[in-house]
Design a protein around this motif. Structure first.
Motif, PDB file in Angstrom:
ATOM      1  N   GLN A  74       0.845  -1.225  -0.130  1.00  0.00           N
ATOM      2  CA  GLN A  74       0.087   0.031  -0.005  1.00  0.00           C
ATOM      3  C   GLN A  74       0.886   1.322   0.079  1.00  0.00           C
ATOM      4  OE1 GLN A  74      -2.268  -0.813   3.646  1.00  0.00           O
ATOM      5  NE2 GLN A  74      -4.148  -1.777   2.522  1.00  0.00           N
ATOM      6  N   GLY A  75       1.955   1.195   0.363  1.00  0.00           N
ATOM      7  CA  GLY A  75       3.007   2.207  -0.102  1.00  0.00           C
ATOM      8  C   GLY A  75       3.228   2.985   1.420  1.00  0.00           C
ATOM      9  N   VAL A  76       2.471   2.319   2.266  1.00  0.00           N
ATOM     10  CA  VAL A  76       2.593   3.122   3.731  1.00  0.00           C
ATOM     11  C   VAL A  76       3.720   2.475   4.880  1.00  0.00           C
ATOM     12  CG1 VAL A  76       0.341   3.688   3.748  1.00  0.00           C
ATOM     13  CG2 VAL A  76       0.935   1.689   4.699  1.00  0.00           C
ATOM     14  N   TYR A  77       4.649   1.730   4.251  1.00  0.00           N
ATOM     15  CA  TYR A  77       5.594   1.192   5.073  1.00  0.00           C
ATOM     16  C   TYR A  77       7.125   0.813   4.348  1.00  0.00           C
ATOM     17  CZ  TYR A  77       8.119  -2.394   7.987  1.00  0.00           C
ATOM     18  OH  TYR A  77       9.228  -3.124   8.683  1.00  0.00           O
ATOM     19  N   ASN A  78       8.180   1.485   4.882  1.00  0.00           N
ATOM     20  CA  ASN A  78       9.370   1.368   3.964  1.00  0.00           C
ATOM     21  C   ASN A  78      10.547   0.457   4.709  1.00  0.00           C
ATOM     22  OD1 ASN A  78       8.340   3.161   1.771  1.00  0.00           O
ATOM     23  ND2 ASN A  78       8.815   4.845   3.113  1.00  0.00           N
TER      24      ASN A  78
ATOM     25  N   MET B   2       9.155  -8.656  12.511  1.00  0.00           N
ATOM     26  CA  MET B   2       9.750  -8.137  13.944  1.00  0.00           C
ATOM     27  C   MET B   2       8.864  -6.825  13.979  1.00  0.00           C
ATOM     28  SD  MET B   2      11.681 -10.652  14.887  1.00  0.00           S
ATOM     29  CE  MET B   2      12.351  -9.912  16.328  1.00  0.00           C
ATOM     30  N   LEU B   3       8.592  -6.342  15.395  1.00  0.00           N
ATOM     31  CA  LEU B   3       7.991  -5.148  15.767  1.00  0.00           C
ATOM     32  C   LEU B   3       8.828  -4.085  16.176  1.00  0.00           C
ATOM     33  CD1 LEU B   3       4.843  -6.168  18.186  1.00  0.00           C
ATOM     34  CD2 LEU B   3       4.611  -5.059  15.715  1.00  0.00           C
ATOM     35  N   THR B   4       9.578  -3.458  14.932  1.00  0.00           N
ATOM     36  CA  THR B   4      10.495  -2.538  14.958  1.00  0.00           C
ATOM     37  C   THR B   4       9.607  -1.291  15.369  1.00  0.00           C
ATOM     38  OG1 THR B   4      10.382  -2.366  12.650  1.00  0.00           O
ATOM     39  CG2 THR B   4      12.095  -4.095  13.644  1.00  0.00           C
ATOM     40  N   SER B   5      10.379  -0.188  15.622  1.00  0.00           N
ATOM     41  CA  SER B   5       9.964   0.751  15.717  1.00  0.00           C
ATOM     42  C   SER B   5       9.163   1.654  14.397  1.00  0.00           C
ATOM     43  CB  SER B   5      10.870   1.961  16.122  1.00  0.00           C
ATOM     44  OG  SER B   5      11.755   2.241  15.218  1.00  0.00           O
ATOM     45  N   SER B   6       9.678   1.122  13.283  1.00  0.00           N
ATOM     46  CA  SER B   6       8.882   1.724  11.928  1.00  0.00           C
ATOM     47  C   SER B   6       7.593   1.134  11.805  1.00  0.00           C
ATOM     48  CB  SER B   6      10.070   1.708  10.900  1.00  0.00           C
ATOM     49  OG  SER B   6      10.657   0.259  10.639  1.00  0.00           O
ATOM     50  N   THR B   7       7.643  -0.131  12.215  1.00  0.00           N
ATOM     51  CA  THR B   7       6.742  -1.303  11.945  1.00  0.00           C
ATOM     52  C   THR B   7       5.343  -0.664  12.976  1.00  0.00           C
ATOM     53  OG1 THR B   7       8.081  -3.229  11.349  1.00  0.00           O
ATOM     54  CG2 THR B   7       5.848  -3.484  12.016  1.00  0.00           C
ATOM     55  N   ILE B   8       5.913  -0.625  13.998  1.00  0.00           N
ATOM     56  CA  ILE B   8       4.827  -0.116  15.158  1.00  0.00           C
ATOM     57  C   ILE B   8       4.204   1.208  14.647  1.00  0.00           C
ATOM     58  CG2 ILE B   8       4.417   0.785  17.470  1.00  0.00           C
ATOM     59  CD1 ILE B   8       6.459  -1.251  18.459  1.00  0.00           C
ATOM     60  N   SER B   9       4.894   2.335  14.146  1.00  0.00           N
ATOM     61  CA  SER B   9       4.583   3.441  13.816  1.00  0.00           C
ATOM     62  C   SER B   9       3.608   3.370  12.780  1.00  0.00           C
ATOM     63  CB  SER B   9       5.708   4.339  13.490  1.00  0.00           C
ATOM     64  OG  SER B   9       5.304   5.734  12.714  1.00  0.00           O
ATOM     65  N   SER B  10       4.099   2.598  11.696  1.00  0.00           N
ATOM     66  CA  SER B  10       3.176   2.276  10.422  1.00  0.00           C
ATOM     67  C   SER B  10       1.689   1.744  10.757  1.00  0.00           C
ATOM     68  CB  SER B  10       3.899   1.650   9.387  1.00  0.00           C
ATOM     69  OG  SER B  10       5.041   2.255   8.879  1.00  0.00           O
ATOM     70  N   LEU B  11       1.950   0.621  11.649  1.00  0.00           N
ATOM     71  CA  LEU B  11       0.800  -0.082  12.007  1.00  0.00           C
ATOM     72  C   LEU B  11      -0.364   0.909  12.736  1.00  0.00           C
ATOM     73  CD1 LEU B  11       2.132  -3.337  13.309  1.00  0.00           C
ATOM     74  CD2 LEU B  11       0.715  -3.068  11.279  1.00  0.00           C
ATOM     75  N   TYR B  12       0.393   1.930  13.681  1.00  0.00           N
ATOM     76  CA  TYR B  12      -0.659   2.693  14.396  1.00  0.00           C
ATOM     77  C   TYR B  12      -1.273   3.728  13.449  1.00  0.00           C
ATOM     78  CZ  TYR B  12      -2.049   6.420  17.498  1.00  0.00           C
ATOM     79  OH  TYR B  12      -2.962   7.255  18.554  1.00  0.00           O
ATOM     80  N   GLY B  13      -0.309   4.078  12.154  1.00  0.00           N
ATOM     81  CA  GLY B  13      -0.980   4.969  11.308  1.00  0.00           C
ATOM     82  C   GLY B  13      -2.060   4.444  10.674  1.00  0.00           C
ATOM     83  N   GLU B  14      -2.320   3.107  10.388  1.00  0.00           N
ATOM     84  CA  GLU B  14      -3.234   2.392   9.651  1.00  0.00           C
ATOM     85  C   GLU B  14      -4.323   1.973  10.537  1.00  0.00           C
ATOM     86  OE1 GLU B  14      -3.058   1.604   6.187  1.00  0.00           O
ATOM     87  OE2 GLU B  14      -1.884   3.188   6.580  1.00  0.00           O
ATOM     88  N   CYS B  15      -3.890   1.909  11.776  1.00  0.00           N
ATOM     89  CA  CYS B  15      -5.208   1.512  12.953  1.00  0.00           C
ATOM     90  C   CYS B  15      -6.012   2.602  13.361  1.00  0.00           C
ATOM     91  CB  CYS B  15      -4.433   1.180  14.174  1.00  0.00           C
ATOM     92  SG  CYS B  15      -5.409   0.772  15.580  1.00  0.00           S
ATOM     93  N   ILE B  16      -5.250   3.966  13.298  1.00  0.00           N
ATOM     94  CA  ILE B  16      -6.071   4.914  13.544  1.00  0.00           C
ATOM     95  C   ILE B  16      -7.040   5.533  12.568  1.00  0.00           C
ATOM     96  CG2 ILE B  16      -4.438   6.967  12.840  1.00  0.00           C
ATOM     97  CD1 ILE B  16      -6.185   6.736  16.326  1.00  0.00           C
TER      98      ILE B  16
END
Length: 665
Positions: free
Chosen positions: A610-614, A620-634
């Motif tokens: 979807q182009g929202v994660y680089n 692994m739940l890295t900081s970038s993964t958590i940040s992107s997941l929060y952006g999709e969740c919200i």
């Protein structure tokens, strides 16, 4: 006058201009004029219907056509035509301006013309040539009845029965009108009173009485009841001791008479394949014919069939167009069907707000069956779109108060799970028992399952229920007795016996037993090791028990659970992407609890598409993964849910739903 298309010339030649879809309402009178000039007396009758349906807007068009009709000769008209339009054609009355036909008829009604009273009743009932007003329709029908027109008895019965409550009248008055019509030999009143007995709303449900009335109506030439007779033989034949096979003959006779309801009924027979060899293409053909003849409910059947028709090689995405056609005709079940698709993300991207909008529209059309759907949406999906989940209780209770057993089941689930109310298994059991008593066979397993989780006395009762149900051939109970031996509920714990019971039932074709056995192998029992090889082997052996879609879900759920290396997780995510969004969500909902790394990897792959994660695809739940997941969740859930984290209970449920929306990308 303009040129006529080939289709419209055919319509004129066949004298069916009013039925041709491409003939607009302004052109219809012109076609009738052409035919009246050719001295086609039926064209005069056609023009009469056009006139009294209020299709002609001005007398400018009416006058030359009436003149042509006069030249045809009123003497060629039937008695009925002479009574309604023939008077004008004979010249005994001045030609009325068509835009004031209601006024002209009203004047005749005030002069004691019962026929005019009846026509005005039709106008106000149907909203033709004037605004719909059922109270005025009743008034004119009652005037006509007072002047000796007993043909309106059925009309009065119909309005009181179908609309009496909303008009503030006593709907039970319908019984008197229908019965008077029946006593007068009115075949339509017989059909109407038959509906009352069949539906059981105003009077005790009595299918036998309904059938008797329908048969009398049919004997008098009312072919519209053939479909209803077919329905009774088809749906109620066993309980009445009737030969269900005879339904086919009644439906076919109705089809031969062009009955759009009989076409839908016969389509059901071919779709289900119980009374005759299953023939889905034949069912589709019949549904389409019925829909083309104005049976908008057939669009719902076409939508339902395509929505779940992957087994028959049908495209579920086509269900959307069929449902939409039904919606355009204000079919509430079409709204519910399309709402289900948007809620499930089935062949369309998941859109819970669209589902909510469609369910509410169906409720606005007084389809109370949707109350359960609204309860489910608020309860199961409310947190995803910031709905007040506690409102689910109100919808379920309203549905239960109307006798909806699925709403009763919903209330049972709410109290059993304790998510929005204090957990109360006794209250849950009460609701499940009520649903079972009302005829919901799914409630049998729910009641037995709760009893098996209760006291020793309750466990014994639950075990007895399960054994009795299995002896009666009820489906879905084998896993319960197996679980009783797994956990020692009502019997001494014996895991080996539990597995033996499930294996034997699975070998006998019990898909419920197979699924429970797959779950035990895949999850491991009581914290023990998983038996994924056994799960794979079992699925191969029992493949014929499942549809291709379900088989794919079960297979990939196993592989997602087994995936450990990056290459295995990548293979899992790649296969997952190729499946329909609803299947993806079903698989991920399991893997999320069985293999957190594979769950995170699938989410990373989804967001990268979807182009929202680089970031890296590593599970692994890295900081970038958590940040992107929060952006999709919200985007789809509340801050509270998203801040709880992707591996919280609500976080997993919410993020899983992203896969249902994958079709939007």
């Amino acid at each position: 006058m303009g040129s006529l298309t080939r289709q419209n010339r055919y319509c004129v030649a066949m004298k069916i201009a009013s039925r041709c879809k491409k003939v607009d309402t302004i052109s219809r009178p012109m076609f009738y004029q052409l035919s009246t000039i050719r001295r086609k007396r039926y064209a005069v009758k056609g023009f009469k219907n056009v006139l009294f349906a209020g299709f002609v807007a001005t007398s400018t068009l009416a006058s030359p056509i009436l003149a042509s009709a006069q030249n045809t000769g009123a003497g060629d008209l039937s008695k009925e035509d002479t009574g309604e339009l023939g008077e004008f054609l004979k010249g005994t009355h001045p030609i009325p301006p068509v835009d004031n036909v209601v006024g002209e008829l009203d004047a005749r009604a005030k002069g004691g013309d019962a026929k005019a009273m009846r026509i005005l009743g039709d106008f106000y009932r149907d909203g033709k040539a004037t605004q719909k007003d059922l109270k005025k329709a009743i008034s004119y029908y009652e005037q006509a009845l007072a002047h000796g027109d007993k043909g309106v008895l059925n009309n009065l019965g119909e309005i009181y029965y179908r609309s009496g409550d909303e008009l503030g009248f006593d709907a039970k008055n319908a019984l008197g009108y229908y019965q008077r019509g029946v006593d007068n030999g009115d075949r339509w009143a017989m059909a109407g009173l038959g509906d009352v007995y069949r539906e059981g709303k105003l009077i005790k449900h009595d299918i036998s009485k309904a059938l008797s009335l329908y048969q009398k109506a049919a004997d008098l030439g009312n072919n519209s009841v053939l479909a209803r007779i077919g329905d009774i033989y088809h749906r109620n034949g066993d309980e009445l001791g009737l030969d269900a096979q005879k339904a086919i003959g009644f439906y076919q006779k109705g089809v031969d008479n062009g009955d759009r309801w009989a076409m839908a009924g016969l389509g059901d027979v071919y779709r289900e394949g119980k009374l005759i060899k299953q023939d889905v293409p034949k069912a589709i053909e019949l549904y389409q014919r019925a829909a083309e003849l104005g049976n908008s409910a057939a669009y719902v059947r076409l939508g339902d069939l395509h929505r779940s028709g992957a087994t028959f090689g049908l495209d579920p995405a086509k269900a959307v167009a069929f449902y939409q056609k039904g919606i355009d005709s204000r079919e509430s079940w079409a709204m519910i069907g399309l709402g289900d698709m948007y809620r499930e993300g089935n062949a369309v991207p998941q859109d819970l707000r669209k589902a909510l909008e469609l369910y509410q529209a169906a409720l606005g059309l007084k389809n109370t069956a949707v109350l359960t759907k609204l309860g489910e949406l608020y309860y199961r999906n409310g947190s995803q779109i910031n709905l007040d989940q506690s409102l689910a209780l109100d919808f379920y209770r309203r549905g239960a108060d109307r006798g909806d057993t699925w709403s009763m089941m919903g209330l049972g689930d709410v109290y059993r799970e304790g998510r929005i109310v204090t957990k109360n298994e006794k209250q849950a059991l009460s609701y499940y028992r009520t649903a079972l008593k009302a005829g919901n066979q799914r409630a049998y397993a729910a009641v037995a399952g709760l009893l098996l989780n209760g006291s020793r006395v309750e466990q014994a009762e639950g075990l007895s229920m399960v054994k009795e149900g299995i002896a009666k051939g009820l489906r879905g109970l084998t896993p319960l007795i197996a679980d009783a031996y797994l956990h020692g509920k009502g019997v001494k714990a014996d895991p080996k016996k539990a597995i033996t019971i499930l294996k034997k039932a699975s070998e006998g074709g019990d898909s419920f037993a197979t699924l429970r056995l797959l779950q035990i192998y895949t999850d491991g029992y009581n914290g023990g090791s998983r038996a994924l090889k056994s799960a794979r082997a079992l699925l191969i052996q029992t493949a014929d028990q499942f549809t291709p879609d379900r088989l794919a879900i079960e297979r990939l759920s196993i592989e997602g659970t087994a995936a450990k290396s990056k290459s295995q997780m990548m293979a899992f995510a790649t296969e997952l992407k190729a499946l329909p969004p609803s299947s993806q969500a079903a698989i991920v909902s399991r893997v999320a609890w069985r293999n957190e790394n594979a769950f995170v990897y699938a989410l990373q792959a989804l967001m990268k598409d979807q182009g929202v994660y680089n970031g890296q695809l590593d599970g692994m739940l890295t900081s970038s993964t958590i940040s992107s997941l929060y952006g999709e969740c919200i985007k789809v859930a509340s801050q509270r849910v998203c801040q709880a984290g992707p591996l919280s209970r609500e976080g997993r449920i919410t993020l899983n739903e992203l896969f249902r929306a994958r079709g939007a990308n």
